[in-house]
Write an enzyme that holds these catalytic residues in place. Structure first.
Site, PDB file in Angstrom:
ATOM      1  N   GLU A 225       3.323  -5.843   7.388  1.00  0.00           N
ATOM      2  CA  GLU A 225       2.471  -4.859   8.212  1.00  0.00           C
ATOM      3  C   GLU A 225       2.676  -4.569   9.885  1.00  0.00           C
ATOM      4  OE1 GLU A 225       1.823  -7.040   5.907  1.00  0.00           O
ATOM      5  OE2 GLU A 225       0.406  -5.991   4.236  1.00  0.00           O
TER       6      GLU A 225
ATOM      7  N   GLU B  42      -0.291  -9.838  -1.420  1.00  0.00           N
ATOM      8  CA  GLU B  42      -1.495 -10.344  -1.250  1.00  0.00           C
ATOM      9  C   GLU B  42      -2.456 -10.523  -2.423  1.00  0.00           C
ATOM     10  OE1 GLU B  42      -2.363  -7.246   1.855  1.00  0.00           O
ATOM     11  OE2 GLU B  42      -3.232  -8.716   3.049  1.00  0.00           O
TER      12      GLU B  42
ATOM     13  N   ALA C 189       0.621  -1.100  -0.064  1.00  0.00           N
ATOM     14  CA  ALA C 189       0.029   0.064   0.023  1.00  0.00           C
ATOM     15  C   ALA C 189       0.885   1.297   0.084  1.00  0.00           C
ATOM     16  CB  ALA C 189      -0.864   0.059   1.394  1.00  0.00           C
TER      17      ALA C 189
ATOM     18  N   GLY D 213       0.212  -5.622   0.384  1.00  0.00           N
ATOM     19  CA  GLY D 213      -0.745  -5.711  -0.422  1.00  0.00           C
ATOM     20  C   GLY D 213      -0.209  -6.404  -1.944  1.00  0.00           C
TER      21      GLY D 213
END
Ligand SMILES: NC(=O)c1ccc[n+]([C@@H]2O[C@H](COP(=O)([O-])OP(=O)(O)OC[C@H]3O[C@@H](n4cnc5c(N)ncnc54)[C@H](O)[C@@H]3O)[C@@H](O)[C@H]2O)c1
Length: 715
Positions: free
Chosen positions: A140, A120, A69, A117
């Site tokens: 994270e 992910e 992100a 992300g």
């Protein structure tokens, strides 16, 4: 072309395959900023509408795959509240679910870093092929949050709960071999073969040779654990993770909670549990602090690179004067990072000691399998021990690290200046002596600055680069470039007694002295400050710094700032000094140090300390934890504010990071300015009023008063 934008494109390849290609224009990396998320939604619309497709290939046009992100967007988002945050995770979760549910198989070619992300989205694809140079991971928790786009749901379902928790809780980046072994990726390929291997995998899946439906079922189903298995698994893991993370870092334990809560759920339900956990963590001060640290670190790196660009020449050969604790450490670090270094001392014994230290550090690396013996030999041979100035006319920078004595330093610097080239930079590692004062001995003060390392050099990330009145930009630039080369974090500060870090550390020690004078138990103060987050309390820290060094530096600081740092009473530290209790270095200070089985000094409390300090300690008084923290932290905070207001340091971000990297200030608090923003200046002002009788170091500065009046914060 199926879809085109400035963040990603979708093209139709031969064989009815769509290629979703991430390549964020105007940026060096791919990331999931809001723009990219929006375009991914639109791209999926287009992909779903496209007729006759048989498979999807996901690729990147950058050296990285996708780094995650956009963390610069977090500060605003996390401040906007839980609903907004859930909206943020929801958007991309919908995207990834759509990707996972396309009516044909998908394969991702992971060419470089796929983090957060970025990883992910890979987990949402059916098959993952990874380049030998790539790394994957879910970092994270380092930011005080948890993966919010399905990481806690898909990863444990793909690689198992134990492994997934370890990956997420420790925030590690995994190499291809580890990822393949865990089953997080299906194949590893050389960079030049990556695309081909990914396409072959996809064609095999299209041909029905690989069962992509089974992959999806696994990711969409509850975890395959019965109640007893689940109880045992989660109980053990939670304890282990809690112990490793410590009570001030809630994210890793929350990760285990979220995975456990969602264990019996399908994808949709599990994602909701994850989103709730994410939102809960995102609004905590810990997340704000850790995200702040990340962003400040980026700023620091950018500034350091900026200085490096201004450097007129690369540092290819260095020299250090003095082969003591610091000189030896500097020589090791320089050689280890590839800059050959001459190490000069006035006696052979000193040189032997410096070399032994470097040898010890390198042997440890070899023992741990992090270095080959031949590389160790190479590093050692790039340290050139010498008793003369031979070859000094050829060095790019000289770091002076002889004894902390102004007269000796003046003499050594003047002598050295005659031996070096006209543009060689001369830097002093002094911890207390003014750079302008030292420069008085020099004919070329413009080539001179401070380069203040912290002890132990190899372990402490910070280097203060101190510019004196006459220091040129070129000298600062070359010194910062050298610090960068050594793998250190450079903060450029202006000259003053104590520079930045010691200038704010000594008022903190004064807070300690006043507490003991007023009857506090020094061990209780240590415990409270350690619980507050410091790696060691003030008495313990003073022992580690060295009582003699501490007393000497306190005198310098008192002379520099008498209105705040000159104390009118004898301190417990001075009593230790008078009694030759110098701290860890001679085995006894406030505490006694006895080597444990591995030779590490272990701290133990000794009654004699109380007897010795009795004449200077007030009648034993109980202080609340809050009062101890306020009495310790206020003098540090007001002095740091003064440094900012006087321009000693340029930004709150650099000041906060200097304390994190130089003193081990607790990262979960983000720094002293971040702490003041978190508790609020009203709180600080109330404490200042309560402890006004303790002296000027408890008084708010003009800048703090102005901020209090107009309600602004430091960040
Ligand atoms: N020790 C720390 O924690 C620390 C931290 C930051 C900065 N510093 C600063 O670093 C400097 C060195 O400190 P240290 O702890 O390494 O001291 P040290 O006593 O361990 O080492 C000093 C070395 O300098 C040598 N020396 C003395 N005169 C010399 C000369 N004319 N030429 C060459 N070498 C000479 C000595 O032989 C000795 O080996 C001091 O200015 C100190 O304030 C120390």
């Amino acid at each position: 072309m199926i879809y085109q934008s400035d963040a990603l494109t979708v093209t139709r390849l031969e064989g009815d395959i769509a290629e979703l290609h991430f390549d964020l224009q105007g940026e060096s990396v791919n990331k999931f900023d809001q723009n990219t998320v929006t375009h991914l939604t639109a791209a999926l619309d287009a992909i779903e509408a496209e007729q006759g497709l048989q498979g999807l290939l996901v690729t990147s046009g950058k050296p990285v795959f996708i780094v995650g992100a956009d963390i610069t967007e977090f500060t605003g988002l996390f401040g906007a509240g839980a609903d907004e945050i859930k909206g943020f995770t929801g958007l991309n979760n919908a995207n990834f679910n759509r990707l996972q549910n396309l009516p044909y198989p998908s394969v991702v070619a992971i060419n470089g870093f796929a983090l957060g992300g970025g990883f992910e989205i890979c987990l949402a694809c059916d098959f993952r092929v990874m380049s030998t140079v790539a790394k994957v991971g879910l970092p994270e928790t380092k930011l005080g949050i948890l993966p919010g786009w399905g990481g806690t749901v898909r990863l444990p379902r793909i690689i198992g709960v134990d492994e997934a928790v370890m990956w997420i809780a420790t925030a590690g980046e995994k190499r291809p071999d580890a990822a393949l072994k865990a089953g997080a990726v299906d194949a590893v390929a050389a960079p030049e073969q990556l695309r081909e291997v990914a396409l072959t995998t996809l064609n095999n899946a299209i041909a029905g040779q690989l069962d992509y439906a089974a992959r999806r079922a696994q990711k969409s189903s509850p975890l395959p654990l019965n109640d007893t298995e689940a109880m045992m698994t989660f109980f053990t893991i939670k304890q282990m993770v809690a112990q490793q993370a410590g009570r001030n870092y809630p994210a890793p334990v929350k990760v285990v909670d979220v995975i456990e809560q969602a264990r019996g759920m399908d994808l949709e339900g599990a994602l909701e549990v994850e989103a709730a956990g994410f939102a809960e963590l995102a609004v905590t001060p810990v997340a704000a602090a850790l995200v702040g640290v990340f962003l400040s670190d980026q700023l620091l790196g950018k500034k350091a690179r900026g200085w490096e660009k201004q450097a007129d020449k690369k540092v290819e050969q260095a020299a250090v004067l003095g082969a003591g604790i610091m000189g030896g450490g500097i020589a090791y670090q320089s050689a280890y990072k590839g800059v050959p270094i001459k190490m000069k001392d006035i006696n052979q014994a000193g040189l032997d000691l410096g070399l032994r230290e470097a040898n010890k550090l390198l042997s440890k690396q070899v023992d741990r399998g992090r270095m080959t013996p031949s590389k160790m030999g190479e590093v050692l041979s790039s340290i050139d021990p010498t008793l003369t100035y031979g070859g000094f006319d050829n060095v790019d920078i000289v770091v002076e690290a002889v004894v902390e004595n102004p007269k000796v330093k003046h003499a050594v610097l003047a002598e050295t200046e005659k031996q070096i080239g006209p543009d060689t930079v001369l830097a002093s590692n002094t911890s207390t002596i003014s750079i302008d004062f030292l420069a008085e001995a020099l004919e070329r003060p413009e080539n001179f600055c401070g380069m203040h390392f912290f002890n132990p050099v190899h372990a402490m990330p910070l280097v203060e680069v101190i510019r004196g009145e006459k220091t040129s930009d070129t000298a600062v630039a070359r010194t910062v470039a050298y610090a960068n080369k050594m793998g250190k974090k450079a903060v450029v500060v202006k000259d003053c007694p104590g520079f930045l870090v010691n200038r704010v550390l000594f008022p903190y020690f004064d807070g300690f002295s006043k507490l003991v004078r007023d009857g506090a138990d020094f061990q209780a103060v240590d415990k409270v400050m350690e619980r507050w987050g410091w790696p060691m309390g003030p008495a313990y820290l003073m022992d580690v710094v060295g009582i003699d060094t501490g007393v000497h530096a306190a005198e310098v600081m008192a002379e520099g700032f008498p209105d705040r740092m000159k104390l009118d009473f004898k301190t417990a530290t001075e009593v230790m000094f008078e009694n030759q209790r110098l701290g860890q270095k001679n085995g006894i200070g406030f505490y006694e140090y006895i080597a444990d089985k591995r030779g590490k000094p272990k701290k133990t409390a000794v009654e004699s300390t109380y007897e010795l300090i009795a004449p200077v300690a007030g009648e034993r008084t109980e202080f609340s934890d809050e009062d101890i923290v306020a009495r310790m932290m206020l003098p540090m905070a007001t002095e740091l504010a003064r440094c900012l207001e006087e321009g000693i340091v340029e930004t709150p971000a650099e000041a906060d990071l200097a304390l994190l990297y130089g003193l081990g200030f607790p990262p979960f608090r983000g720094g002293v300015f971040r702490w003041m923003d978190t508790v609020g200046l009203e709180f600080i002002a109330a404490a200042s009023e309560k402890f006004a009788h303790l002296g000027k170091s408890y008084e708010l500065t003009d800048g703090m008063k102005a901020k209090l009046a107009d309600g602004t914060t430091y960040y």
